[in-house]
Design a protein around this motif. Structure first.
Motif, PDB file in Angstrom:
ATOM      1  N   VAL A 221       8.587  12.611  -4.935  1.00  0.00           N
ATOM      2  CA  VAL A 221       8.176  11.735  -3.831  1.00  0.00           C
ATOM      3  C   VAL A 221       8.703  12.361  -2.550  1.00  0.00           C
ATOM      4  CG1 VAL A 221       8.281   9.436  -2.827  1.00  0.00           C
ATOM      5  CG2 VAL A 221       8.302   9.708  -5.301  1.00  0.00           C
ATOM      6  N   ASP A 222       7.769  12.782  -1.692  1.00  0.00           N
ATOM      7  CA  ASP A 222       8.201  13.547  -0.518  1.00  0.00           C
ATOM      8  C   ASP A 222       8.690  12.638   0.611  1.00  0.00           C
ATOM      9  OD1 ASP A 222       6.114  12.581   0.955  1.00  0.00           O
ATOM     10  OD2 ASP A 222       4.845  14.329   0.640  1.00  0.00           O
ATOM     11  N   GLU A 223       9.124  13.328   1.663  1.00  0.00           N
ATOM     12  CA  GLU A 223       9.779  12.626   2.747  1.00  0.00           C
ATOM     13  C   GLU A 223       8.865  11.642   3.467  1.00  0.00           C
ATOM     14  OE1 GLU A 223      12.135  15.268   5.038  1.00  0.00           O
ATOM     15  OE2 GLU A 223      12.138  13.851   6.714  1.00  0.00           O
ATOM     16  N   THR A 224       7.595  12.039   3.644  1.00  0.00           N
ATOM     17  CA  THR A 224       6.675  11.158   4.385  1.00  0.00           C
ATOM     18  C   THR A 224       6.560   9.813   3.675  1.00  0.00           C
ATOM     19  OG1 THR A 224       5.404  13.201   4.322  1.00  0.00           O
ATOM     20  CG2 THR A 224       4.525  11.429   5.680  1.00  0.00           C
ATOM     21  N   LEU A 225       6.388   9.858   2.355  1.00  0.00           N
ATOM     22  CA  LEU A 225       6.240   8.607   1.608  1.00  0.00           C
ATOM     23  C   LEU A 225       7.547   7.824   1.603  1.00  0.00           C
ATOM     24  CD1 LEU A 225       4.081   9.860  -1.398  1.00  0.00           C
ATOM     25  CD2 LEU A 225       3.382   8.218   0.353  1.00  0.00           C
TER      26      LEU A 225
ATOM     27  N   THR B 122       0.841  -1.208   0.000  1.00  0.00           N
ATOM     28  CA  THR B 122       0.000   0.000   0.000  1.00  0.00           C
ATOM     29  C   THR B 122       0.876   1.258   0.000  1.00  0.00           C
ATOM     30  OG1 THR B 122      -0.392  -0.519   2.325  1.00  0.00           O
ATOM     31  CG2 THR B 122      -2.244  -0.780   0.888  1.00  0.00           C
ATOM     32  N   SER B 123       2.066   1.157   0.610  1.00  0.00           N
ATOM     33  CA  SER B 123       2.960   2.327   0.559  1.00  0.00           C
ATOM     34  C   SER B 123       3.382   2.603  -0.890  1.00  0.00           C
ATOM     35  CB  SER B 123       4.221   2.104   1.393  1.00  0.00           C
ATOM     36  OG  SER B 123       3.885   1.914   2.738  1.00  0.00           O
ATOM     37  N   MET B 124       3.701   1.543  -1.648  1.00  0.00           N
ATOM     38  CA  MET B 124       4.093   1.756  -3.057  1.00  0.00           C
ATOM     39  C   MET B 124       2.891   2.288  -3.847  1.00  0.00           C
ATOM     40  SD  MET B 124       6.394   1.891  -5.353  1.00  0.00           S
ATOM     41  CE  MET B 124       7.893   0.912  -5.260  1.00  0.00           C
ATOM     42  N   ALA B 125       1.701   1.769  -3.548  1.00  0.00           N
ATOM     43  CA  ALA B 125       0.500   2.273  -4.225  1.00  0.00           C
ATOM     44  C   ALA B 125       0.332   3.766  -3.916  1.00  0.00           C
ATOM     45  CB  ALA B 125      -0.727   1.473  -3.783  1.00  0.00           C
ATOM     46  N   ASP B 126       0.571   4.166  -2.665  1.00  0.00           N
ATOM     47  CA  ASP B 126       0.458   5.588  -2.292  1.00  0.00           C
ATOM     48  C   ASP B 126       1.440   6.445  -3.084  1.00  0.00           C
ATOM     49  OD1 ASP B 126      -1.484   4.946  -0.467  1.00  0.00           O
ATOM     50  OD2 ASP B 126      -0.166   5.040   1.295  1.00  0.00           O
TER      51      ASP B 126
END
Ligand code: EPZ
Length: 420
Positions: A85-89, A53-57
Motif C-alpha cells: 500500500v503506497d504512500e498516496t493511498l 472509497t479510500s478503503m475500496a481503492d
C-alpha cells in the motif's frame, strides 16, 4: 479532494426524524477483513463516504474486486495479487493500516507506507507492531515503509500498553488464521470490535471476548465469505442528538443501538435535555438553557473522543462554566480557535479546555481541520446568529453520509457551494 464549503443560516429550530447510517469505523475494519475470506464478502449498510472509497481503492490496489452499490459493498478477493500500500493511498486515510493483519494472515507478507501524524495527534503504530511481533511476525522499517513477514507466525499472548482500537482489530485479523491460541489482553472494547468479531465468526473464525478486556482467538485453517450488516454509527447518532439540543429542537434519531450511546445520553440528561428511548430510536428535545457539564474522554464505554468537539460546541452556549478533558489524543482542540471566531469563550491548558458559556454564537468564516472538528463547527453554525461559511468540508464528507439532505429534511437552512 473537494474544496466545497457550506453556507449555513443559523437559528433554525430542527424538528423531525433522522436515520443514522452504518458506522464508518465499523465498516473500515469489516472491509479489510474481507481479505481473509475466500470468495465474495457482501457488507450491507456501508455508508457512502470518502473514507469508504479510500478503503475500496486500497483493496482494489491489492487485486480485489470491489463494488459499491447503494449501501451494499461486495469484495471479491479471488485475484488478490499485490501486497504493497503506497504512500498516496496511506496519506488519504490512515485506517488503511487495518490491512496489515488480514494481509499477513492470508498472504504472509505486506508492506505499507508508515502513516504520519495527523491533525489530532502523532498517532504512533507501536502497539500494532509489538502485537504482531508477539505472534512471530518479522517487521522491518525502511524508507518510510513498514514491511512485515509471517514466516514463523503462531498464536501468542499480547498485552497492550494502551487499549488501541486499531491495534486490537489488526491483531484479531492477524491471529484468526494462525495456528494455536492467541490472547489479547487490555484489548479495546469498542462496539466496532464486537462487530468485527461477529463478521469473522460468521466466516468460520473462533473468537470470543470482544467487548471485554480479553479476546481469545483459536486459529482456524480457512474462512469462507459471508454476508453481514454493519452496526449503526454511534458518533453520527450522537452528533444529531447534540444538534437537537443546540437548536432548541426535537429530533428523533432512528437506527441506533441505545447502549452504544449511553455516555452521550447520560451527559444530555445531566445538562437538562429530555431524552427518551424507544426500541432502536432515541428522541431528544430541549428548550431553554443547557446546564454546563464536565466531560472527560475515555475509551469505551467512557465518553468518546469522537464526540468531544461536538459537545464542546454545545457547551459554548451552555449556562455556566464547563471543563472538557481530552485524554485520548494529544492535539484534539483545533476546533477551539475556530469556535472562538464565532464568539466562544474558551481557554486551553494542556489537555483541558475551560468553556465559559455565552448566550449565543455568531456566524463567521470558519474552517474544518478534521472530521469531528468539522462536525462541531457545523453544529455551531446551525445554532449561531446569522450566517456561517464553513470551509474544507471535504473533512466532513469523510464521515457523514448525506448530511445536507438529512439536515434540510428537519428544517436546517444550508447550501453546499462547489468551489470551481
Ligand atoms: C479509532 O482510531 C477511530 N478510527 C478513531 O476515529 C477514534 O478517534 C479512535 O479509534 C479512538 O476512539 C477508526 O476506527 C478507523 P486508537 P485508532 O489506536 O484505531 C494511541 C474519527 O474521527 N496509540 O484507539 O487509530 C493513539 O495515538 C476517528 O472517526 C498508540 O500510542 O485509535 C491515540 O492517542 C479519528 N500506539 C490512542 O492510542 C498505537 O500503536 C487511541 O488510538 C496505537 C494507538
Amino acid at each position: 479532494m473537494t474544496m466545497d464549503r457550506y453556507v449555513i443560516t443559523g437559528k433554525q429550530r430542527l424538528e423531525g426524524t433522522i436515520r443514522t447510517s452504518g458506522a464508518k469505523n465499523a465498516s473500515l475494519p469489516l472491509m479489510a477483513a474481507a481479505i481473509l475470506a475466500e470468495g465474495t464478502t457482501v457488507l450491507q449498510e456501508i455508508p457512502h463516504l470518502t473514507d469508504i472509497t479510500s478503503m475500496a481503492d486500497v483493496l482494489v490496489s491489492l487485486g480485489c474486486k470491489v463494488t459499491l452499490d447503494h449501501n451494499e459493498c461486495s469484495i471479491d478477493t479471488s485475484a488478490l495479487n499485490d501486497c504493497i500500500v503506497d504512500e498516496t493511498l496511506m496519506r488519504k486515510m490512515r485506517a488503511s493500516n487495518l490491512i496489515l493483519g488480514p494481509m499477513l494472515a492470508r498472504n504472509g507478507r505486506v508492506k505499507i507506507s508508515r502513516p504520519g501524524g495527523c491533525a489530532i495527534g502523532t498517532r504512533p503504530m507501536d502497539q500494532h507492531i509489538k502485537g504482531l511481533q508477539e505472534l512471530g511476525v518479522t517487521i522491518e522499517e525502511r524508507h518510510g515503509y513498514i514491511e512485515a513477514r509471517a514466516d514463523k507466525m503462531r498464536g501468542g499472548e499480547i498485552y497492550f500498553d494502551i487499549p488501541s482500537v486499531g491495534a486490537t482489530e489488526n491483531l484479531m485479523m492477524a491471529a484468526v488464521l494462525t495456528e494455536g491460541t492467541t490472547l489479547i489482553r487490555n484489548a479495546a472494547r469498542e462496539p466496532e470490535i464486537v462487530d468485527l468479531q461477529n463478521l469473522l465468526n460468521k466466516m468460520g473464525a473462533k473468537i470470543r471476548g470482544a467487548g471485554t478486556h480479553v479476546i481469545r482467538i483459536d486459529g482456524v485453517h480457512k474462512l469462507t465469505s459471508t454476508e453481514h450488516t454493519v452496526i449503526p454509527d454511534r458518533i453520527e447518532a450522537g452528533t444529531h442528538m447534540v444538534a437537537a439540543v443546540m437548536t432548541g429542537g426535537d429530533i428523533t434519531v432512528e437506527n441506533i443501538i441505545p447502549e452504544h450511546v449511553s455516555p452521550i445520553i447520560a451527559k444530555l440528561h445531566q445538562g437538562g435535555a429530555e431524552v427518551t428511548q424507544n426500541g432502536d430510536s432515541v428522541r431528544v428535545r430541549h428548550n431553554g438553557k443547557f446546564k454546563a457539564v464536565d466531560i472527560k474522554t475515555l475509551v469505551y464505554p467512557g465518553f468518546p473522543t469522537d464526540l468531544q468537539p461536538q459537545f464542546l460546541a454545545l457547551l459554548t452556549i451552555a449556562d455556566g462554566t464547563s471543563i472538557v478533558t481530552e485524554t485520548i489524543f494529544e492535539n484534539r482542540f483545533q476546533h477551539v480557535a475556530e469556535l472562538r471566531r464565532m464568539g466562544a469563550k474558551i481557554t486551553i491548558e494542556g489537555r483541558t479546555a475551560v468553556i465559559h458559556g455565552r448566550p449565543n454564537l455568531e456566524g463567521a468564516f470558519v474552517e474544518a481541520t478534521d472530521l469531528r472538528a468539522g462536525a462541531a463547527l457545523f453544529l455551531a453554525a446551525l445554532a449561531a446568529e446569522d450566517g456561517t461559511v464553513l470551509e474544507r468540508i471535504d473533512h466532513i464528507d469523510r464521515g457523514y453520509e448525506d448530511l445536507e439532505r438529512k439536515y434540510r429534511e428537519i428544517g436546517a437552512k444550508l447550501q453546499r457551494v462547489v468551489k470551481q
